[in-house]
Design a protein around this motif. Structure first.
Motif, PDB file in Angstrom:
ATOM      1  N   VAL A 143       0.836  -1.204   0.000  1.00 40.72           N
ATOM      2  CA  VAL A 143       0.000   0.000   0.000  1.00 40.72           C
ATOM      3  C   VAL A 143       0.867   1.248   0.000  1.00 40.72           C
ATOM      4  CG1 VAL A 143      -1.695   1.356   1.312  1.00 40.72           C
ATOM      5  CG2 VAL A 143      -2.002  -1.108   1.052  1.00 40.72           C
ATOM      6  N   ARG A 144       1.901   1.272   0.815  1.00 40.51           N
ATOM      7  CA  ARG A 144       2.787   2.438   0.853  1.00 40.51           C
ATOM      8  C   ARG A 144       3.478   2.657  -0.494  1.00 40.51           C
ATOM      9  NH1 ARG A 144       3.578   0.229   5.690  1.00 40.51           N
ATOM     10  NH2 ARG A 144       5.619  -0.626   5.202  1.00 40.51           N
ATOM     11  N   ARG A 145       3.863   1.566  -1.156  1.00 44.22           N
ATOM     12  CA  ARG A 145       4.489   1.684  -2.472  1.00 44.22           C
ATOM     13  C   ARG A 145       3.494   2.273  -3.484  1.00 44.22           C
ATOM     14  NH1 ARG A 145       6.157  -3.280  -3.234  1.00 44.22           N
ATOM     15  NH2 ARG A 145       4.358  -3.918  -4.448  1.00 44.22           N
ATOM     16  N   ILE A 146       2.261   1.815  -3.438  1.00 44.69           N
ATOM     17  CA  ILE A 146       1.230   2.349  -4.334  1.00 44.69           C
ATOM     18  C   ILE A 146       1.029   3.840  -4.068  1.00 44.69           C
ATOM     19  CG2 ILE A 146      -1.266   2.334  -4.789  1.00 44.69           C
ATOM     20  CD1 ILE A 146      -1.118  -0.739  -4.408  1.00 44.69           C
ATOM     21  N   MET A 147       0.963   4.208  -2.807  1.00 46.05           N
ATOM     22  CA  MET A 147       0.747   5.611  -2.449  1.00 46.05           C
ATOM     23  C   MET A 147       1.900   6.492  -2.930  1.00 46.05           C
ATOM     24  SD  MET A 147      -0.851   5.319   1.322  1.00 46.05           S
ATOM     25  CE  MET A 147      -2.613   5.277   1.548  1.00 46.05           C
ATOM     26  N   LYS A 151       0.868   8.970  -8.860  1.00 40.56           N
ATOM     27  CA  LYS A 151       0.872  10.439  -8.735  1.00 40.56           C
ATOM     28  C   LYS A 151      -0.510  10.995  -8.417  1.00 40.56           C
ATOM     29  CE  LYS A 151       5.185  10.578  -9.540  1.00 40.56           C
ATOM     30  NZ  LYS A 151       6.013  10.428  -8.380  1.00 40.56           N
ATOM     31  N   ARG A 152      -1.560  10.393  -8.977  1.00 36.80           N
ATOM     32  CA  ARG A 152      -2.924  10.871  -8.689  1.00 36.80           C
ATOM     33  C   ARG A 152      -3.263  10.636  -7.221  1.00 36.80           C
ATOM     34  NH1 ARG A 152      -3.955   7.093 -13.159  1.00 36.80           N
ATOM     35  NH2 ARG A 152      -3.933   5.859 -11.304  1.00 36.80           N
ATOM     36  N   LEU A 153      -2.976   9.439  -6.754  1.00 35.53           N
ATOM     37  CA  LEU A 153      -3.259   9.116  -5.352  1.00 35.53           C
ATOM     38  C   LEU A 153      -2.414   9.985  -4.433  1.00 35.53           C
ATOM     39  CD1 LEU A 153      -4.883   7.343  -3.445  1.00 35.53           C
ATOM     40  CD2 LEU A 153      -3.121   5.596  -3.672  1.00 35.53           C
ATOM     41  N   ASP A 154      -1.161  10.169  -4.779  1.00 36.20           N
ATOM     42  CA  ASP A 154      -0.286  11.030  -3.991  1.00 36.20           C
ATOM     43  C   ASP A 154      -0.844  12.452  -3.938  1.00 36.20           C
ATOM     44  OD1 ASP A 154       2.272  11.598  -2.576  1.00 36.20           O
ATOM     45  OD2 ASP A 154       2.622  12.859  -4.344  1.00 36.20           O
TER      46      ASP A 154
END
Length: 177
Positions: A143-147, A151-154
């Motif tokens: 999950v942390r890697r995805i976040m 870029k949109r989620l970030d």
């Protein structure tokens, strides 16, 4: 690695308490998200929709009304009568919560899903996401890697007020370190 973390029944509905025109809009957003065949697609769809909504809220209320009228819709009454900007970061967790409510998912089953449920204002949503992440260190790392990499989620994470996510972020980051 656990495959799911149950989502408790919601104590209070954001969607049910929304005004009817907003419910119709949120239902449309939820239908677009639900059309995704998996959470990778749903995450992209929901992030794109929220980014677009964020851009809409950057407009002045007058510009928003004009845009809505140009689409052949009636503007929502009392939309910022004083022509003040609405802070979308304050609304984002409620919009996400309302969309996720309509999906009526029974459990968190993937990292992409957990990354979105963390953004919800519903404690039942973010607690289920946190439980899934904490159940196995690999879940939290994913999950942390995805976040970090989406870029949109970030960008959505950065939009949300720090005080809303600070406690949740500390618990999540502390669990997987």
């Amino acid at each position: 690695m656990p495959t799911s973390a149950p989502i408790a029944p919601l104590a209070r509905s954001v969607y049910d308490t929304a005004p009817d025109p907003l419910k119709e809009f949120l239902g449309g957003l939820a239908a677009q998200v639900a059309a995704g065949g998996n959470w990778m697609v749903r995450k992209k769809t929901l992030c794109d929709l929220m980014m677009g909504l964020g851009a809409f809220f950057e407009l002045t209320p007058e510009q928003r009304r004009e845009m809505i009228e140009d689409m052949g819709r009636d503007p929502v009454p009392d939309d910022d009568q004083d022509n003040e900007r609405v802070e979308f970061a304050e609304l984002l967790p409620m919009y996400i919560a309302a969309v996720l409510e309509t999906l009526n998912e029974p459990a968190i089953t993937s990292a992409e899903q957990a990354a979105l449920y963390i953004l919800s204002i519903h404690p039942e949503h973010y607690e289920a996401a946190e439980a899934w992440m904490l159940a196995d260190p690999r879940n939290g790392k994913t999950v942390r890697r995805i976040m970090r990499n989406d870029k949109r989620l970030d960008s959505l994470l950065r939009m949300v007020d720090a005080h809303l996510l600070e406690n949740r972020r500390q618990r999540v980051e502390g669990a997987g370190a």
